[in-house]
Enzyme design. Structure first.
Site: not given
Ligand code: PEP
Length: 256
Positions: A8, A10, A93, A165, A214
């Site tokens: 992702n 973003k 999301h 998530e 993360s």
């Molecule tokens: C996300 O926001 O979908 C995500 C997985 O972010 P991160 O890996 O940076 O926590």
């Protein structure tokens, strides 16, 4: 079942930066036995689509609108995304739920819109720190999940990937905390159980459950110790091609 590893990106990169990142992905990821998906900004799709087409990677979007065509100013449908070869889309999301106020009802329409367009939705669910600390993470995720897949038929649910998530474990969370593989196991097993309740054991077993929060090249081995992890959704670490490639290698190397 094939695993699913999704990046992702973003709203972090320009078109040219995305192109250069994806070219590095393709140099480092020559083979994989899992589905590897890159989800760039809409504005980069036309640049990366030809590169992805010649590689082992798949193209994904970060969101879609639920209708396929019509007077919906500013929106992008699954049908339009398919023109670029998009096969996947992140849906619901937590950043969209938070900043754009997307409700479970809207997310549900988008999941169905994806299925109608022949796009695999990567449906995000996950509780905030408040619910986790209040001991309500399971009920929070259950309510969200049931609402977001309401009306999805048994014959179609295997086309939906569910990404757990937890907001408090995302790299961008203000008071980020590490999640343990035990906590991932507990929630992923619970999600599988909800699917079993709604559908049946066999159908539930065919749905991919991803973990996101993360994930990086340092913690991927620990995360993969958890049960029922059929993939990962990667944010920050996917902006570094070497880290993302190491995550994919670790995923490929795991015992099924
Ligand atoms: C996300 O926001 O979908 C995500 C997985 O972010 P991160 O890996 O940076 O926590």
């Amino acid at each position: 079942m094939k695993g699913l590893v999704a990046a992702n990106l973003k709203m972090n990169l320009t078109g040219q930066q995305t192109l250069s990142l994806v070219k590095n992905y393709t140099k480092l990821i020559k083979k994989t036995r899992n589905d590897v998906v890159v989800c760039p900004s809409y504005t980069a799709l036309h640049l990366v689509a030809p590169v992805i087409k010649k590689s082992k990677l798949h193209l994904g979007a970060q969101d879609i609108f639920y209708e396929q065509k019509g007077a919906f100013t500013g929106e992008i449908s699954g049908a339009l995304l398919k023109e670029f070869g998009c096969k996947f889309s992140i849906i619901g999301h937590s950043e969209r739920r938070n900043y754009l106020k997307e409700s479970d009802e809207l997310v549900n329409l988008k999941v169905k819109g994806c299925l109608k367009a022949g796009i695999t939705p990567i449906l995000c669910v996950g509780e905030d720190a408040y619910s986790r600390d209040g001991g309500e993470s399971f009920s929070f995720v259950e309510k969200q999940l049931r609402a977001c897949i309401a009306g999805v038929e048994k014959k179609n649910i295997h086309k939906v990937a569910i990404a757990y998530e937890p907001i408090w474990a995302l790299s961008t969370s203000a008071n980020r905390r590490d999640i343990t593989s035990r906590e991932i196991t507990q929630m992923h097993n619970y999600i599988r159980k909800i699917l079993k309740d709604i559908y049946d054991v066999r159908t539930a077993a065919g749905v991919r459950i991803l973990y996101g929060g993360s994930v990086n090249d340092q913690n991927i081995d620990e995360i993969l110790k958890a049960e029922n992890v059929n993939g990962v959704l990667v944010g920050a670490a996917s902006l570094d091609a070497k880290k993302f490639a190491r995550i994919i290698a670790a995923f490929d190397a795991r015992k099924q």
